[in-house]
Enzyme design. Structure first.
Site, PDB file in Angstrom:
ATOM      1  N   HIS A 111      76.136   4.230  35.006  1.00 61.67           N
ATOM      2  CA  HIS A 111      75.571   5.260  36.182  1.00 61.67           C
ATOM      3  C   HIS A 111      76.285   5.051  36.854  1.00 61.67           C
ATOM      4  O   HIS A 111      76.775   5.247  38.541  1.00 61.67           O
ATOM      5  CB  HIS A 111      74.300   4.391  36.011  1.00 61.67           C
ATOM      6  CG  HIS A 111      73.273   4.855  34.987  1.00 61.67           C
ATOM      7  ND1 HIS A 111      72.620   5.812  34.960  1.00 61.67           N
ATOM      8  CD2 HIS A 111      72.383   4.749  34.263  1.00 61.67           C
ATOM      9  CE1 HIS A 111      72.439   6.024  33.745  1.00 61.67           C
ATOM     10  NE2 HIS A 111      71.516   4.666  33.152  1.00 61.67           N
TER      11      HIS A 111
HETATM   12  O1  RIB Z   1      68.738   4.018  36.842  1.00 59.09           O
HETATM   13  C1  RIB Z   1      69.739   3.502  36.572  1.00 59.09           C
HETATM   14  C2  RIB Z   1      69.579   2.491  38.081  1.00 59.09           C
HETATM   15  O2  RIB Z   1      68.273   1.949  37.723  1.00 59.09           O
HETATM   16  C3  RIB Z   1      70.828   2.146  37.856  1.00 59.09           C
HETATM   17  O3  RIB Z   1      71.802   1.718  39.014  1.00 59.09           O
HETATM   18  C4  RIB Z   1      70.930   0.853  36.432  1.00 59.09           C
HETATM   19  O4  RIB Z   1      71.473  -0.332  37.337  1.00 59.09           O
HETATM   20  C5  RIB Z   1      69.473   0.404  37.236  1.00 59.09           C
HETATM   21  O5  RIB Z   1      69.606  -0.400  38.939  1.00 59.09           O
END
Ligand code: RIB
Ligand code: CA
Length: 306
Positions: free
Chosen positions: A238
């Site tokens: 992500h």
């Molecule tokens: O939903 C994904 C996000 O939430 C990413 O930033 C992961 O590190 C968590 O913080």
């Protein structure tokens, strides 16, 4: 090409760790500071992990501790995925930690904004620190070039049916940032879940002799072992996309839309609500990143990190 002054705010966290390494190895950023925020795990762990990762990269960059609770003082964590310490139990020794500055992250951010013409802020955790900066120093909004976040989604959430974790962990903070009038680039689940870190990539990481890659692959070894589905294992990278959006904008697609953050719904708190009506006159406050060229992602990700 002139490097862009950059603030990076993070809650490491497994995917944050990859994003930090990608940021460190990217040439276009003049990273002025790194800040920790509570999110995936408690602030004491996200801060320690940030210090350990920076030390492992021998990266000379100031590190500041941010806020340990959301704007309303609630604590929502993602220990179930990242483990209690944020890196599935991978622990840095005390002599493997980069120095922590003794100034608050919010004050340090304000100083960076004052000292530079226009600064890029990249935030890949809950937006608590960024919202607090905006509340404390609205006069500095004009010194922020843009804010690029990993967060939100149109449609399905991950931490609830409707909310993505970073927004759900501090919806009030997200609402403050979304309504700030500052240019926001939003890399939400719609685009980040198109990425993958798979077992072939993992094998390449395990062959790397870079200390940071040894750490990243050790953490992923634990993750893959926990998942128990070795050959078919894949997970999303992500947070790296919030960095790659600036190094390789050509591989993304985005459009300006109006988005609000739900802070009150019983089933929808933390939902990022998009106004997609063609006749909508609402101010388009969010550059919503909707797509990425996956082959390009994988090539760039591996070339830069390995
Ligand atoms: O939903 C994904 C996000 O939430 C990413 O930033 C992961 O590190 C968590 O913080
Ligand atoms: Ca994160």
């Amino acid at each position: 090409m002139k490097k862009v002054p950059t603030i990076f705010d993070t809650d490491p966290g497994i995917d944050d760790a990859f994003a930090l390494s990608f940021l460190n190895k990217s040439e276009i950023f003049d990273v002025k500071m790194l800040s920790s925020v509570a999110g995936n795990v408690k602030l004491k762990h996200t801060t320690r992990n940030l210090r350990g990762l920076v030390f492992a990269m021998d990266w000379q960059v100031p590190i500041f501790k941010g806020l340990d609770k959301s704007i309303l003082g609630k604590q929502i964590l993602a220990e179930g995925f990242h483990g209690e310490n944020g890196l599935l139990g991978y622990e840095f020794k005390d002599d493997e930690l980069a120095k922590l500055e003794n100034q608050s992250a919010i004050k340090a951010m304000a100083e960076v904004l004052e000292e530079n013409d226009k600064t890029l802020i990249i935030a890949v955790g809950p937006l608590t620190n960024i919202a607090s900066l905006i509340l404390a120093r609205p006069d500095l909004k004009e010194k922020i070039k843009e804010i690029t976040i990993m967060g939100g989604a149109i449609g399905m959430g991950n931490v609830t049916a409707t909310a993505e974790f970073n927004i759900f962990a501090d919806p009030e903070a997200a609402a403050i940032v979304f309504d700030s009038g500052i240019k926001i680039n939003m890399l939400g689940l719609n685009v980040t879940t198109k990425t993958s870190y798979d077992i072939d990539m993992h094998k390449d990481f395990k062959r790397s002799d870079k200390k940071i890659n040894e750490i990243l692959s050790s953490v992923m070894d634990i993750r893959i072992d926990q998942a128990g589905a070795e050959e078919n294992y894949t997970t999303f990278m992500h947070d790296t996309l919030a960095v790659m959006y600036h190094t390789n904008p050509e591989i993304f697609e985005s459009q300006m839309i109006h988005m609000d953050v739900e802070t009150r719904g019983e089933f929808t708190r933390g939902m990022t609500v998009a106004d997609l009506r063609t006749h909508s006159t609402a101010y388009k406050n969010i550059n919503f990143v909707s797509d990425i060229d996956i082959d390009s992602f994988k090539k760039i990700f591996m070339d830069v990190l390995l």
